[in-house]
Design an enzyme around this catalytic site. Structure first.
Site, PDB file in Angstrom:
ATOM      1  NE  ARG A  68      60.373 -11.601 -16.612  1.00 45.53           N
ATOM      2  CZ  ARG A  68      61.006 -12.445 -15.776  1.00 45.53           C
ATOM      3  NH1 ARG A  68      62.012 -13.162 -16.173  1.00 45.53           N
ATOM      4  NH2 ARG A  68      60.611 -12.552 -14.520  1.00 45.53           N
ATOM      5  CD  GLN A 108      63.221   1.769 -25.084  1.00 41.79           C
ATOM      6  OE1 GLN A 108      64.357   1.403 -24.849  1.00 41.79           O
ATOM      7  NE2 GLN A 108      62.700   2.843 -24.543  1.00 41.79           N
ATOM      8  CG  ASN A 109      57.606  -1.481 -22.177  1.00 35.71           C
ATOM      9  OD1 ASN A 109      58.808  -1.298 -21.992  1.00 35.71           O
ATOM     10  ND2 ASN A 109      56.672  -0.771 -21.591  1.00 35.71           N
ATOM     11  CB  VAL A 110      58.640  -7.781 -24.918  1.00 31.15           C
ATOM     12  CG1 VAL A 110      59.908  -7.410 -25.678  1.00 31.15           C
ATOM     13  CG2 VAL A 110      58.972  -8.142 -23.476  1.00 31.15           C
ATOM     14  CG  ASP A 111      54.204  -4.675 -21.383  1.00 33.63           C
ATOM     15  OD1 ASP A 111      53.437  -4.031 -22.133  1.00 33.63           O
ATOM     16  OD2 ASP A 111      54.937  -4.111 -20.538  1.00 33.63           O
ATOM     17  CG  HIS A 119      63.527  -3.643 -27.642  1.00 36.42           C
ATOM     18  ND1 HIS A 119      63.860  -2.938 -26.510  1.00 36.42           N
ATOM     19  CD2 HIS A 119      64.289  -3.114 -28.646  1.00 36.42           C
ATOM     20  CE1 HIS A 119      64.781  -2.017 -26.815  1.00 36.42           C
ATOM     21  NE2 HIS A 119      65.041  -2.108 -28.099  1.00 36.42           N
ATOM     22  CB  SER A 166      66.912   4.312 -18.207  1.00 38.22           C
ATOM     23  OG  SER A 166      67.206   3.255 -19.107  1.00 38.22           O
TER      24      SER A 166
HETATM   25  P1  OAD Z   1      65.014   0.761 -17.700  1.00 33.81           P
HETATM   26  O1  OAD Z   1      64.895  -0.236 -16.610  1.00 33.81           O
HETATM   27  O2  OAD Z   1      66.353   1.011 -18.270  1.00 33.81           O
HETATM   28  O3  OAD Z   1      64.441   2.168 -17.210  1.00 33.81           O
HETATM   29  C1  OAD Z   1      63.195   2.242 -16.558  1.00 33.81           C
HETATM   30  C2  OAD Z   1      62.842   3.691 -16.391  1.00 33.81           C
HETATM   31  O4  OAD Z   1      61.553   3.736 -15.783  1.00 33.81           O
HETATM   32  C3  OAD Z   1      63.782   4.516 -15.520  1.00 33.81           C
HETATM   33  O5  OAD Z   1      64.099   5.734 -16.156  1.00 33.81           O
HETATM   34  C4  OAD Z   1      62.963   4.758 -14.251  1.00 33.81           C
HETATM   35  O6  OAD Z   1      63.264   6.012 -13.633  1.00 33.81           O
HETATM   36  C5  OAD Z   1      61.560   4.767 -14.816  1.00 33.81           C
HETATM   37  N1  OAD Z   1      60.492   4.477 -13.841  1.00 33.81           N
HETATM   38  C6  OAD Z   1      60.528   3.767 -12.690  1.00 33.81           C
HETATM   39  N2  OAD Z   1      59.335   3.722 -12.104  1.00 33.81           N
HETATM   40  C7  OAD Z   1      58.486   4.411 -12.896  1.00 33.81           C
HETATM   41  C8  OAD Z   1      57.111   4.723 -12.837  1.00 33.81           C
HETATM   42  N3  OAD Z   1      56.324   4.298 -11.845  1.00 33.81           N
HETATM   43  N4  OAD Z   1      56.593   5.495 -13.826  1.00 33.81           N
HETATM   44  C9  OAD Z   1      57.382   5.932 -14.851  1.00 33.81           C
HETATM   45  N5  OAD Z   1      58.680   5.667 -14.954  1.00 33.81           N
HETATM   46  C10 OAD Z   1      59.232   4.900 -13.999  1.00 33.81           C
HETATM   47  O7  OAD Z   1      63.965   0.304 -18.836  1.00 33.81           O
HETATM   48  P2  OAD Z   1      63.925   0.718 -20.373  1.00 33.81           P
HETATM   49  O8  OAD Z   1      64.413   2.105 -20.592  1.00 33.81           O
HETATM   50  O9  OAD Z   1      62.587   0.357 -20.882  1.00 33.81           O
HETATM   51  O10 OAD Z   1      65.654  -4.313 -23.951  1.00 33.81           O
HETATM   52  O11 OAD Z   1      64.975  -0.293 -20.969  1.00 33.81           O
HETATM   53  C11 OAD Z   1      65.187  -0.334 -22.340  1.00 33.81           C
HETATM   54  C12 OAD Z   1      65.531  -1.719 -22.804  1.00 33.81           C
HETATM   55  O12 OAD Z   1      66.551  -2.265 -21.981  1.00 33.81           O
HETATM   56  C13 OAD Z   1      64.415  -2.736 -22.667  1.00 33.81           C
HETATM   57  O13 OAD Z   1      63.499  -2.682 -23.747  1.00 33.81           O
HETATM   58  C14 OAD Z   1      65.142  -4.038 -22.641  1.00 33.81           C
HETATM   59  C15 OAD Z   1      66.238  -3.666 -21.675  1.00 33.81           C
HETATM   60  O14 OAD Z   1      67.389  -4.388 -21.731  1.00 33.81           O
HETATM   61  C16 OAD Z   1      65.806  -5.566 -24.368  1.00 33.81           C
HETATM   62  O15 OAD Z   1      65.537  -6.543 -23.696  1.00 33.81           O
HETATM   63  C17 OAD Z   1      66.355  -5.655 -25.773  1.00 33.81           C
END
Ligand code: OAD
Length: 238
Positions: free
Chosen positions: A62, A92-95, A110, A178
């Site tokens: 990563r 929530q991003n680690v980047d 996170h 999401s």
């Molecule tokens: P998700 O993968 O659950 O959700 C990604 C979201 O981005 C979805 O709602 C998509 O519709 C949206 N999306 C896709 N393409 C996009 C774009 N071009 N512009 C804007 N939005 C877009 O990711 P997170 O909600 O970040 O935790 O997930 C939360 C946590 O779950 C992460 O921090 C990680 C993961 O497991 C840990 O690792 C603890």
């Protein structure tokens, strides 16, 4: 939005979607990270106890990928908001793409991919030089280094600080998440019910229990850029 005055506090809650157009995969979509990797094999304390090398390798990959990508317009325009408003990004991003995009106040719920942490003393956190952390590297007390990220089943140390930041918001801007992982997703409910919430995400989101929500169904680069330009324009027009 027209009511926002210079100096108002905007709190941005971001997730993997904000970095997708930079080339980093999200987690739960088709071809997402959790489709390609079993979360229990790479992102839990149990996985680390069972086979730390596998976990280290996953995060090294990563980190290597992160060094090859760049902030996109969404990161950059969110940073531009700081020209007029007080902005805190809770991600929530680690980047580190918000920081590289110019945001100066970023809270990582996170953890951070470009840092490692002692397994003997969690207060010992180190910047990672390059992408690779090996099992031979040690902290100054002799402990193995683990990724400085929050795994499933672990506490989220920054959650209280983040909740208090959200409670101080005049506007919540939620980008590319999401809203399916707690406690992060619960942060939205910390804001008072008259605070406007703007969601920018092309997907369907569960917003039940929230009032005053406006969902812009756009990709982050387009949605954030248009919104920020409009907000800055309103300020110029007085
Ligand atoms: P998700 O993968 O659950 O959700 C990604 C979201 O981005 C979805 O709602 C998509 O519709 C949206 N999306 C896709 N393409 C996009 C774009 N071009 N512009 C804007 N939005 C877009 O990711 P997170 O909600 O970040 O935790 O997930 C939360 C946590 O779950 C992460 O921090 C990680 C993961 O497991 C840990 O690792 C603890």
């Amino acid at each position: 939005m027209r009511n926002l005055r210079p100096g108002c506090r905007i709190v941005v809650l971001s997730g993997a979607g904000v970095s997708k157009e930079s080339g980093l995969a999200t987690f739960r979509e088709n071809n997402g990270l959790w489709e390609e990797h079993d979360v229990y094999e790479v992102a839990t304390p149990e996985a680390w106890n069972r086979d730390p090398e596998v976990v280290q390798r996953f995060y090294n990959a990563r980190r290597k990928q992160l060094l090859e990508v760049f902030p996109n317009d969404a990161h950059k325009y969110l940073a531009k908001l700081e020209e007029v408003f007080e902005v805190v990004v809770v991600t929530q991003n680690v980047d580190d793409l918000h920081e590289r995009g110019g945001s100066s106040n970023v809270v990582h719920l996170h953890g951070e991919l470009r840092k490692s942490r002692s397994t003997l003393d969690e207060s010992l956190v180190y910047d990672v030089d390059g992408w690779e952390v090996t099992m031979e590297e040690r902290c100054e007390k002799g402990g193995v280094l683990r990724p400085h990220v929050v795994w499933f089943g672990e506490m989220v140390p920054m959650i209280e600080a983040a909740a208090s930041i959200v409670r101080s918001a005049d506007l919540l801007l939620v980008v590319g998440t999401s809203l399916s992982v707690y406690p992060a997703a619960g942060l939205l409910h910390e804001a008072s019910s008259d605070v406007p919430v703007i969601l920018i995400d092309p997907g369907e989101l569960n917003t039940s229990g929230l009032r005053n929500v406006h969902h812009i169904r756009e990709k982050a680069t387009v949605g954030v850029k248009n919104l920020v330009l409009k907000m800055l324009e309103y300020q110029k027009d007085g």
